[in-house]
Scaffold this motif. Sequence first.
Motif, PDB file in Angstrom:
ATOM      1  N   SER A   1      39.101  65.670  67.219  1.00 14.26           N
ATOM      2  CA  SER A   1      37.548  65.068  68.149  1.00 14.26           C
ATOM      3  C   SER A   1      36.538  66.049  67.823  1.00 14.26           C
ATOM      4  CB  SER A   1      37.835  64.523  69.399  1.00 14.26           C
ATOM      5  OG  SER A   1      37.809  65.387  70.086  1.00 14.26           O
TER       6      SER A   1
ATOM      7  N   VAL B   1      42.530  59.941  75.033  1.00 16.89           N
ATOM      8  CA  VAL B   1      44.041  60.189  74.229  1.00 16.89           C
ATOM      9  C   VAL B   1      45.295  59.687  75.115  1.00 16.89           C
ATOM     10  CG1 VAL B   1      45.465  61.695  73.114  1.00 16.89           C
ATOM     11  CG2 VAL B   1      42.965  62.196  72.826  1.00 16.89           C
TER      12      VAL B   1
ATOM     13  N   GLU C   1      50.720  65.748  70.383  1.00 19.21           N
ATOM     14  CA  GLU C   1      49.747  64.701  70.001  1.00 19.21           C
ATOM     15  C   GLU C   1      48.570  64.816  71.054  1.00 19.21           C
ATOM     16  OE1 GLU C   1      49.846  59.916  68.827  1.00 19.21           O
ATOM     17  OE2 GLU C   1      51.933  61.055  69.393  1.00 19.21           O
TER      18      GLU C   1
ATOM     19  N   SER D   1      46.382  67.700  69.445  1.00 22.21           N
ATOM     20  CA  SER D   1      46.003  67.466  67.917  1.00 22.21           C
ATOM     21  C   SER D   1      44.635  66.809  68.132  1.00 22.21           C
ATOM     22  CB  SER D   1      47.088  66.720  67.248  1.00 22.21           C
ATOM     23  OG  SER D   1      48.105  67.771  66.985  1.00 22.21           O
ATOM     24  N   ALA D   2      44.803  65.286  68.873  1.00 18.84           N
ATOM     25  CA  ALA D   2      43.949  64.522  68.779  1.00 18.84           C
ATOM     26  C   ALA D   2      42.616  65.163  69.684  1.00 18.84           C
ATOM     27  CB  ALA D   2      44.369  63.209  69.746  1.00 18.84           C
TER      28      ALA D   2
END
Length: 90
Positions: free
Chosen positions: A88, A15, A80, A83-84
């Motif tokens: 996943s 990420v 970010e 969240s990523a």
Amino acid sequence: MVSRAERLAEEIKHVVAELLIRSAPDGCGNAMLTVSRVELTGDLGEARIYVSVFPRTTISATAALPQCGRTEEGYAWRSEITSACAMSRK
């Protein structure tokens, strides 16, 4: 068997690499930024991210990355990444 911490560290590594590709500062020029490793605390609450810069004469590592401390940009990056990694797992 790969531990949860190792899987999470690898996901964070990917990420952050994507974030660096999308939002590398203008001053990076032709420097190559690589996320070399991620270390997590035992409770998985904090991560230390190691980034290498090549060639070293181009820029310093601190100039290559956002100041991820208690700044607006730092909070945006952490949000970010969180969240990523959460997406996943779904």
